[in-house]
Structures are given as C-alpha cells and as structure tokens.
Design a protein around this motif. Structure first.
Motif, short mmCIF file in Angstrom:
data_model
loop_
_atom_site.label_atom_id
_atom_site.label_comp_id
_atom_site.label_asym_id
_atom_site.label_seq_id
_atom_site.Cartn_x
_atom_site.Cartn_y
_atom_site.Cartn_z
N THR A 112 0.86 -1.19 0.00
CA THR A 112 0.00 0.00 0.00
C THR A 112 0.90 1.23 0.00
O THR A 112 1.84 1.32 0.80
CB THR A 112 -0.90 0.02 1.26
N LEU A 113 0.61 2.16 -0.90
CA LEU A 113 1.40 3.39 -1.03
C LEU A 113 0.58 4.54 -0.46
O LEU A 113 -0.52 4.82 -0.95
CB LEU A 113 1.73 3.62 -2.51
N VAL A 114 1.10 5.18 0.58
CA VAL A 114 0.34 6.19 1.31
C VAL A 114 0.95 7.56 1.11
O VAL A 114 2.15 7.76 1.35
CB VAL A 114 0.35 5.86 2.83
N ASP A 115 0.16 8.50 0.66
CA ASP A 115 0.62 9.89 0.50
C ASP A 115 -0.63 10.76 0.44
O ASP A 115 -1.58 10.40 -0.26
CB ASP A 115 1.44 10.04 -0.80
N PRO A 116 -0.66 11.88 1.16
CA PRO A 116 -1.86 12.71 1.10
C PRO A 116 -2.01 13.39 -0.26
O PRO A 116 -3.10 13.79 -0.64
CB PRO A 116 -1.63 13.76 2.20
N ASP A 117 -0.90 13.51 -0.97
CA ASP A 117 -0.92 14.23 -2.26
C ASP A 117 -0.70 13.25 -3.41
O ASP A 117 -0.30 12.11 -3.21
CB ASP A 117 0.16 15.32 -2.27
N GLU A 118 -0.92 13.77 -4.61
CA GLU A 118 -0.78 12.93 -5.80
C GLU A 118 0.69 12.63 -6.10
O GLU A 118 1.53 13.54 -6.02
CB GLU A 118 -1.39 13.64 -7.02
N PRO A 119 1.02 11.40 -6.48
CA PRO A 119 2.39 11.11 -6.92
C PRO A 119 2.74 12.01 -8.12
O PRO A 119 1.93 12.15 -9.03
CB PRO A 119 2.32 9.64 -7.35
N GLY A 120 3.91 12.61 -8.06
CA GLY A 120 4.31 13.51 -9.14
C GLY A 120 3.88 14.94 -8.91
O GLY A 120 4.16 15.82 -9.74
N GLY A 121 3.22 15.21 -7.77
CA GLY A 121 2.72 16.56 -7.50
C GLY A 121 3.81 17.52 -7.06
O GLY A 121 4.91 17.12 -6.66
N GLU A 122 3.44 18.81 -7.09
CA GLU A 122 4.43 19.87 -6.84
C GLU A 122 4.90 19.94 -5.39
O GLU A 122 5.85 20.64 -5.07
CB GLU A 122 3.85 21.23 -7.24
N GLN A 123 4.21 19.22 -4.48
CA GLN A 123 4.62 19.23 -3.08
C GLN A 123 5.96 18.54 -2.87
O GLN A 123 6.63 18.77 -1.86
CB GLN A 123 3.56 18.53 -2.21
N ALA A 124 6.35 17.69 -3.81
CA ALA A 124 7.51 16.82 -3.60
C ALA A 124 8.75 17.38 -4.28
O ALA A 124 8.67 17.99 -5.36
CB ALA A 124 7.21 15.43 -4.17
N ALA A 125 9.90 17.14 -3.66
CA ALA A 125 11.17 17.49 -4.31
C ALA A 125 11.29 16.77 -5.65
O ALA A 125 11.90 17.27 -6.60
CB ALA A 125 12.34 17.11 -3.41
N SER A 126 10.67 15.59 -5.71
CA SER A 126 10.76 14.78 -6.93
C SER A 126 10.11 15.44 -8.14
O SER A 126 10.35 15.04 -9.27
CB SER A 126 10.11 13.41 -6.69
N TYR A 127 9.29 16.45 -7.90
CA TYR A 127 8.65 17.17 -9.01
C TYR A 127 9.60 18.21 -9.63
O TYR A 127 9.73 18.30 -10.84
CB TYR A 127 7.38 17.87 -8.51
N GLY A 128 10.24 18.99 -8.77
CA GLY A 128 10.85 20.23 -9.27
C GLY A 128 12.34 20.20 -9.46
O GLY A 128 12.95 21.25 -9.68
N ASN A 129 12.94 19.02 -9.39
CA ASN A 129 14.41 18.95 -9.40
C ASN A 129 15.01 19.26 -10.77
O ASN A 129 14.29 19.49 -11.74
CB ASN A 129 14.86 17.58 -8.89
N GLY A 130 16.34 19.19 -10.83
CA GLY A 130 17.05 19.52 -12.06
C GLY A 130 17.03 18.43 -13.11
O GLY A 130 17.53 18.63 -14.22
N ALA A 131 16.50 17.24 -12.74
CA ALA A 131 16.28 16.14 -13.70
C ALA A 131 17.56 15.45 -14.16
O ALA A 131 17.55 14.68 -15.10
CB ALA A 131 15.46 16.62 -14.90
N PHE A 132 18.69 15.74 -13.49
CA PHE A 132 19.95 15.07 -13.83
C PHE A 132 19.95 13.65 -13.26
O PHE A 132 19.61 13.45 -12.09
CB PHE A 132 21.15 15.81 -13.23
N ILE A 133 20.38 12.71 -14.07
CA ILE A 133 20.56 11.32 -13.61
C ILE A 133 21.96 10.93 -14.03
O ILE A 133 22.18 10.41 -15.12
CB ILE A 133 19.49 10.40 -14.24
N THR A 134 22.91 11.29 -13.19
CA THR A 134 24.29 11.12 -13.64
C THR A 134 25.18 10.45 -12.60
O THR A 134 25.13 10.81 -11.41
CB THR A 134 24.92 12.47 -14.09
N PRO A 135 25.99 9.50 -13.05
CA PRO A 135 26.95 8.85 -12.14
C PRO A 135 28.00 9.82 -11.63
O PRO A 135 28.77 9.48 -10.73
CB PRO A 135 27.61 7.78 -13.03
N ALA A 136 28.02 11.05 -12.18
CA ALA A 136 29.01 12.04 -11.73
C ALA A 136 28.55 12.80 -10.49
O ALA A 136 29.33 13.55 -9.91
CB ALA A 136 29.30 13.02 -12.87
N SER A 137 27.29 12.61 -10.06
CA SER A 137 26.76 13.39 -8.92
C SER A 137 27.18 12.82 -7.58
O SER A 137 26.37 12.67 -6.67
CB SER A 137 25.22 13.44 -8.99
#
Ligand SMILES: Cc1cc2nc3c(=O)[nH]c(=O)nc-3n(C[C@H](O)[C@H](O)[C@H](O)COP(=O)(O)OP(=O)(O)OC[C@H]3O[C@@H](n4cnc5c(N)ncnc54)[C@H](O)[C@@H]3O)c2cc1C
Length: 423
Positions: free
Chosen positions: A33-58
């Motif tokens: 069961t996945l519990v969150d008061p907000d929608e997955p992908g919503g603006e409340q999450a850091a996961s929404y607004g990040n720089g979108a880099f997926i790099t082994p250099a980070s």
C-alpha cells in the motif's frame, strides 16, 4: 513468515524514492500500500521540481574541505548559490557543524563519493529499465550531460571532484571552446571549456515520471491510499499498523520514504536523524525555448541544472538553509533566472516564467538513510537523499526491498544505517 502476499507492506511517501520502493516490494511478491496525502508527481515533492539530472558524476557531497571558511559569506551574500537565513542559524547550528565536519578532510569526501557511487553508477540503466517497464521510455533521455566552465583553469580548480569521479569510473570528454560551441551553439561565449559525460541521462519530466511509475505500480497491484502517516502501532516491538489521519492501515512492514517528513516518523520508530531542508528553487520558461540548450547543462559558476523538460526550459538549483516551513524567498528564483538569461543570451525574455520551491531532504553527511529502525525489525527507512534522490531512487529502492525481504542487498547497507548519527 515467507515474503509473499502475507507480508503487508505500507510505503509512506510517493516521491521518487517511495514509488520505486513500492514497485520493488511488489515485484518481490509483497502486498503493498502506497500512502501519501498528495498525488504522486505533484508539486509538493522534491521529486517534481528537481534539475532532472541522472548522472553517475553526482557523487561529490556539498561539504568539502575549506567550506567552513565560506560560511560567513553565505550569511551575507544574497546572490550566491548557497545562503543561510540568519533567523534559522540557532536551530541549524548542530546540523551545520556535522555538515562541515563531514567535509573537513579529503579522506572523508573520498569515502562519501565512493559510497554515493554505489548508488549512482548504474542509475541511468536502472531508470531506463523502469521507464520502459512503465511504458514511458521517452521520459528518460540518454544523451549525456554537459558541465561548462569559463575556461580550463576553472575546471582545474575542481580537480578534487573530477579526480574522485575518475576513481569512481566516470568517463568524460573534454571540450575546447570550438567543440563546446558545436554541442551548444547558443551558449554564452563566457564559457570556453566543457566536459561531456556521455553515460549520464536526464528525465524529460520528473513529475510525469513519478506519476507514471505510480500508475505502473497500481497496475501491478499496489494499493494507493490518500492519507498522511502520523506514526506506528506496535505490539511488543512488532508492527501492527501505520497510523494515518484517515485511520490505521494494518500491516506488518513499513518503509518510511516521506522526504522531509521522514525525520518525525523515524523518531516514532526510535531513531533521531538530523535531517535539514536544503531548499531549492526552479524557474521554468514555458513553451519551447529557442536559444536555449540541447543537452542538460550545468554552468560551473551558477551550480544549477539547465534542463529542457516537457514543461519548458528549467533552471534548478540554489541551496537555502532557512528551515522547511519558512516562506519561499522568490529572490532565489530571480537569481536562477538572471543566470539562465546570461548563460543563454539568445533566449526570448518574454516567455512566461513558472517558479517553484522545494525541500531537498538532507542529512549532514551527504548520504541517505536506508536501514531498519531501532524500535522495530518491521520498520525500514529510505530517505535523506539530498541532491541525488531522483538519480538514486531505483537503487535505494532495491536496497530497502532487500532489507525488507531479507534477500541479498545490491550493495552494502552499512554506510546508510540510521544509527550512524551518534548524539
Ligand atoms: C532544486 C532541486 C534540484 C534537484 N536536482 C536534482 C537532480 O538533478 N538530480 C537528482 O537526482 N536529484 C535532484 N534533486 C534532489 C531530489 O529531487 C530529491 O533528493 C528527491 O526528489 C527526494 O525524493 P523523496 O521521494 O525522498 O522525497 P519527495 O520527492 O519530497 O517525496 C516525499 C513524498 O512524501 C509525501 N509525504 C510527506 N509527508 C508524508 C506523510 N506524513 N505521510 C505520507 N506521505 C507523506 C509527500 O507528499 C511527498 O509526495 C534536486 C532537488 C531540488 C530541490
């Protein structure tokens, strides 16, 4: 108990880490069961607004030798990439001291980079596989990323970072001014040297990606509950339920992946984790952005990601230590916007601009917490990913799923233990 549908797992938080954990647990055969008061992908999450880099250099932590000397400047300089709000300083100080200590010596930074590399070296492959399984393969783009510098001397000034990346197996190509221009014709001539990391990837729309992974999880049988977790019900140390504002959810395993809210839940499971919001901002030019970049670009002087997303050209960055609940200071977003226009002088100035602020959930040592809880063998953690949570989500999920199911972990969990913070 066998790890089958008899095991009822609740994942708290549907950011990138939580949805990846829910998927990994479901694929291991658990009822999830996945519990969150907000929608997955919503603006409340850091996961929404990040720089979108997926790099082994980070793999380079924020705290590096000599940083402490710059702290007074961070308190005074309002235009730099890192700022500390005076009012927050008394509450911040214990975390800040740990943060500075974590980067006090080169040896400590080397250790952190090596551990982060374990989470990040195969991040592009893991995301590409996830996106394909979720039927959104186009959301992970694999064209590499560019790090751009005014000149070779500016690159050489980051010798420690690039040495650690080389040690971690990151491969790159150096670009002189002409080669850089061939990659990015619209880049300001103020940048005369570049590094292309071809193995790196980016997400074309982080919010849509998290939503797509959650939808994929639902198709695989993950149940979704819109509720805010508030604590746990234990019976002799064994988990009976996750308490929420909508009532208890009976379960016998739980994973805390609630971003900045995780510290409070970890406290309810017996662990004090120093978690601070490294607040970040983005500005996004909506619509196409002719005169902007083709590849994801990180200008060395701005310490921000310039990434073309499906919603527009995004500049994401800034570290503001002000406390998670403080109101946004939109001047931080204006700094990003000014820098974006300076980096790409041909950008139209009349495109609508969207502004966003979010909390990076950050531990002082730059490593996430992925471990079992002190108070119960049934509660697990997957949070504190700071600057690299998008990239590290799938591997972190694989690790926490292995801890939950008792299977062989994909990397050593020891550096990620919640108990590493001695008070
Ligand atoms: C400006 C900026 C740029 C960044 N750039 C990058 C980048 O280029 N690459 C990268 O890899 N990382 C980047 N990051 C970091 C990355 O975004 C984060 O590390 C990552 O999104 C953290 O994911 P998470 O799932 O742990 O937390 P979040 O995405 O914050 O999700 C937490 C979820 O938990 C939910 N929640 C909160 N409280 C509760 C509760 N009590 N009960 C149930 N649910 C709850 C929230 O609603 C939310 O949906 C950046 C971050 C910022 C701010």
């Amino acid at each position: 108990m066998s790890q089958t549908n008899e095991t009822q797992a609740v994942v708290i938080g549907a950011g990138i880490v939580g949805v990846c954990a829910a998927l990994a647990l479901r694929q291991a055969g658990l009822a999830v069961t996945l519990v969150d008061p907000d929608e997955p992908g919503g603006e409340q999450a850091a996961s929404y607004g990040n720089g979108a880099f997926i790099t082994p250099a980070s793999i380079i932590p924020m705290s590096v030798p000599g940083l402490w000397r710059k702290v007074p400047g961070y308190l005074l300089d309002r235009d730099g990439p890192l700022t500390i709000r005076w009012r927050h300083l008394p509450r911040l100080t214990p975390w800040l001291l740990r943060f500075l200590a974590a980067g006090m010596t080169t040896a400590r930074v080397e250790r952190t980079a090596a551990i982060l590399s374990g989470l990040l070296h195969d991040a592009p492959d893991r995301h590409a596989a996830l996106a394909a399984a979720a039927e959104v393969p186009g959301l992970i783009e694999r064209r590499g990323v560019l790090y751009v510098y005014p000149d070779r001397a500016a690159f050489a000034a980051e010798a420690l970072s690039w040495r650690l990346r080389r040690t971690a197996g990151v491969v790159w190509r150096e670009l002189d001014a002409a080669a850089l221009r061939a990659f990015e014709p619209a880049l300001s001539p103020a940048y005369g040297f570049g590094i292309h990391v071809p193995a790196a990837a980016n997400c074309a729309d982080p919010g849509a990606y998290v939503a797509a992974l959650a939808a994929h999880a639902a198709r695989l049988g993950v149940r979704r509950v819109a509720a805010r977790a508030t604590g746990f019900a234990f019976d002799g140390g064994r988990l009976r339920a996750v308490e929420t504002d909508q009532g208890p959810i009976a379960c016998n395993r739980a994973v805390v992946a609630a971003g900045m809210a995780s510290a409070r839940l970890a406290a309810a499971a017996g662990d004090r984790v120093p978690l601070e919001a490294e607040r970040g901002y983005h500005v996004q030019l909506t619509g196409g952005a002719p005169g902007g970049p083709h590849l994801p670009v990180m200008p060395s002087d701005g310490k921000m990601a310039n990434t073309v997303t499906r919603e527009g050209l995004r500049a994401a960055g800034q570290v503001e230590l002000a406390g998670a609940g403080a109101p946004p200071d939109w001047r931080r977003a204006e700094i990003l916007l000014r820098h974006l226009y300076a980096t790409w002088p041909g950008l139209a100035r009349d495109l609508p601009v969207r502004r966003w602020m979010g909390n990076r959930p950050s531990t002082p040592d730059g490593l996430p917490v992925i471990s079992v809880a002190r108070r119960s063998p049934d509660v697990f953690y997957a949070f504190g990913h700071g600057h690299v949570g998008l990239a590290a989500g799938p591997k972190s999920a694989a690790l926490v799923a292995a801890l939950v199911t008792g299977s062989t972990p994909p990397l050593s969990p020891a550096p990620f233990a919640a108990t590493r913070f001695r008070w």
